[in-house]
Design a protein around this motif. Structure first.
Motif, short mmCIF file in Angstrom:
data_model
loop_
_atom_site.label_atom_id
_atom_site.label_comp_id
_atom_site.label_asym_id
_atom_site.label_seq_id
_atom_site.Cartn_x
_atom_site.Cartn_y
_atom_site.Cartn_z
N ASN A 186 9.79 0.36 8.34
CA ASN A 186 10.45 -1.16 7.93
C ASN A 186 11.26 -1.12 6.75
OD1 ASN A 186 10.55 -3.72 7.60
ND2 ASN A 186 9.04 -4.04 5.93
N ILE A 187 12.60 -1.14 7.43
CA ILE A 187 13.88 -0.87 6.65
C ILE A 187 14.15 -2.09 5.85
CG2 ILE A 187 16.27 -0.38 6.91
CD1 ILE A 187 15.94 1.01 9.37
N ILE A 223 17.50 8.52 10.57
CA ILE A 223 15.77 8.81 10.82
C ILE A 223 15.10 7.73 10.95
CG2 ILE A 223 13.77 10.04 10.04
CD1 ILE A 223 15.76 12.05 8.67
N ALA A 224 15.23 6.73 10.06
CA ALA A 224 14.46 5.76 10.15
C ALA A 224 14.75 4.85 11.24
CB ALA A 224 14.54 4.94 8.93
N THR A 225 15.79 4.70 11.70
CA THR A 225 16.16 3.79 12.82
C THR A 225 15.61 4.50 14.30
OG1 THR A 225 18.03 3.04 11.91
CG2 THR A 225 18.25 2.91 14.22
N ILE A 226 15.66 5.87 14.22
CA ILE A 226 15.27 6.58 15.43
C ILE A 226 13.86 6.60 15.57
CG2 ILE A 226 15.05 8.89 16.50
CD1 ILE A 226 17.69 9.65 15.37
N GLN A 227 13.09 6.40 14.30
CA GLN A 227 11.57 6.44 14.34
C GLN A 227 11.25 5.06 14.67
OE1 GLN A 227 9.24 8.41 14.65
NE2 GLN A 227 7.60 7.23 14.27
N HIS A 228 11.81 4.13 14.31
CA HIS A 228 11.39 2.63 14.38
C HIS A 228 11.69 2.12 15.83
CE1 HIS A 228 11.31 -1.66 13.64
NE2 HIS A 228 12.24 -1.76 14.25
N TYR A 229 12.51 2.44 16.62
CA TYR A 229 12.88 2.35 17.85
C TYR A 229 12.04 3.39 18.92
CZ TYR A 229 15.99 -1.29 16.35
OH TYR A 229 16.71 -2.39 15.95
N VAL A 260 14.32 11.45 1.04
CA VAL A 260 12.89 11.47 1.02
C VAL A 260 12.57 10.01 0.29
CG1 VAL A 260 10.93 12.45 -0.06
CG2 VAL A 260 12.84 14.14 1.03
N MET A 261 13.14 9.81 -0.87
CA MET A 261 12.52 8.43 -1.50
C MET A 261 12.90 7.18 -0.48
SD MET A 261 13.85 8.81 -5.36
CE MET A 261 15.61 9.59 -5.10
N LEU A 262 14.06 7.28 0.19
CA LEU A 262 14.09 5.95 1.16
C LEU A 262 13.20 5.88 2.14
CD1 LEU A 262 17.76 5.77 1.35
CD2 LEU A 262 16.41 4.02 0.32
N LEU A 263 12.79 7.10 2.73
CA LEU A 263 11.81 7.10 3.84
C LEU A 263 10.58 6.96 3.39
CD1 LEU A 263 12.94 10.43 5.72
CD2 LEU A 263 13.30 8.09 6.50
N SER A 264 10.06 7.24 2.08
CA SER A 264 8.90 7.00 1.52
C SER A 264 8.77 5.43 1.55
CB SER A 264 8.69 7.68 0.16
OG SER A 264 8.70 9.02 0.12
#
Length: 411
Positions: free
Chosen positions: A371-372, A346-352, A38-42
């Motif tokens: 933005n990773i 999760i971040a990669t899937i959402q980014h692309y 959760v912290m990283l995704l935030s």
């Protein structure tokens, strides 16, 4: 050999180590993994959100603009030209990517009985048009390379809906000046930035059209726009531009403004997002720490006999505390590893793929931006590990209360 680390690794690697506390320690690890995720995704979402908004603001109005003082204050109606030696110095600077002129002018667009006030920006072929092109949802930008000024105009989707016009329709632009002037213009494109404050008045046309309306010649403008190369902090760098040109900007009656000057409300709102993220990070760090504190206490109490035996053969309280701190580090590390993996997936899937959508009228964009930032990822992991391990020091103090004779006699 580090005996404390060796014992901790043996305990962590034993399949039967947590016969009664296995569920609790697994829950603690899941809690840490969920917290890290959760912290990283935030951080990724907030960073992506800010980057998208600033990119849009910078595209519509470049990070730094130079305005003529007299025109801005309404003391002059004549366009000016920044001295060529000043322009040459700016273009020669290695941090500046481009400098190009523009003209802005207020007007009222009319189609039959419908009216809408706009701020028309006049551009030419020297402007970086890729951003505008990416925001076009219908039609295209005006052709700025014609021999005669183009009579085309791009308007926002909001304005097009209010005026009930589409690409190819003609409308009249009434320019606010003395005497008022009217120009028939053809809608060649419809643009959408998703920022309501901008879309309510956004329009783009040929710079030469506005020069004719103002009775200016081909080298008279009211604004120069500056873009910077990647990695340059444009807002901080803006205050050095006058020094770079030997006071050639302010010394010639021009002044410099930044995005902060033109859109303070939006940028202040973005700053508030950072505070929200810090609150999330602090709360979740302490939640993860308290989960591990409770798990470690249960683990120590379950292994009271083991602690007594090890102390009876010569291990000190400090040594035993180090053993359990290494065990805590192992459990925390496992949870953090899984949290990082899940967050990055999760971040990669959402980014692309942009699976999670947003209401653009509320959030200024159609999907959740990502933005990773690997720097933030590393710092967050180090910070969480340090905080949680520091909190582990307190529960290990119970080890000093365990007396080998009593424990072994009781057993």
């Amino acid at each position: 050999m580090n005996i404390e680390l060796y014992i901790a690794r043996r305990i962590l690697g034993s399949k039967n180590s947590y016969s009664t506390t296995g569920a609790i320690t697994r829950i603690a690890q899941i809690g840490i993994a969920a917290g890290i995720c959760v912290m990283l995704l935030s951080i990724f979402i907030t960073s992506g959100f800010k980057a998208q908004i600033i990119e849009t603001l910078s595209g519509i109005s470049t990070p730094v603009t130079i305005h003529h003082t007299a025109i801005a204050q309404g003391q002059s109606t004549k366009g000016k030209a920044l001295p060529q030696n000043v322009i040459d110095k700016l273009r020669a600077n290695e941090s500046i990517q481009n400098i190009f002129p523009s003209i802005t002018k207020g007007a009222i667009l009319k189609k039959e009985t419908e009216l809408n006030g706009v701020i028309i920006t006049g551009l030419d072929s020297t402007a970086p048009l890729n951003f505008y092109q990416s925001k076009i949802i219908e039609g295209a930008l005006p052709n700025f390379n014609t021999t005669q000024p183009s009579s085309q105009i791009v308007i926002s989707r909001t304005i097009a809906q209010r005026l009930n016009v589409a690409v190819g329709d003609r409308l009249n632009a009434y320019f606010i000046q003395e005497p008022p002037r009217v120009r028939p213009l053809t809608v060649c494109g419809i643009i959408q930035t998703n920022i309501a404050e901008i879309d309510e008045s956004l329009a783009i046309c040929d710079l030469r059209t506005l020069q004719r309306v103002n009775n200016w010649d081909s080298i008279q403008y009211d604004t120069y726009n500056i873009t910077f190369k990647s990695g340059v902090n444009a807002i901080d760098y803006a205050y050095e531009l006058d020094f770079i040109t030997d006071n050639g900007i302010s010394g010639n009656g021009w002044y410099i403004s930044t995005i902060e000057d033109k859109q303070p409300e939006i940028l202040d709102w973005l700053e508030l997002l950072d505070m929200n993220v810090w609150v999330i990070l602090i709360l979740l760090s302490f939640v993860a720490g308290f989960n591990m504190v409770s798990s470690l206490l249960i683990l120590i109490l379950e292994r009271t006999t083991f602690v007594g035996i090890m102390k009876s053969v010569g291990m000190t309280n400090v040594d035993m505390r180090r053993v359990f701190l290494w065990i805590s580090a192992g459990l925390i590390g496992r949870g953090m590893l899984w949290g990082n993996i899940v967050a990055l997936i999760i971040a990669t899937i959402q980014h692309y793929l942009h699976i999670i959508k947003l209401d653009a009228t509320v959030y200024y964009m159609n999907y959740v931006p990502i933005n990773i930032e690997f720097d933030s990822l590393i710092l967050l992991n180090i910070g969480v590990l340090a905080v949680t391990l520091f909190m582990m020091i307190v529960p290990t103090m119970i080890i000093s209360k365990i007396e080998p004779i009593k424990v072994i006699r009781f057993e």
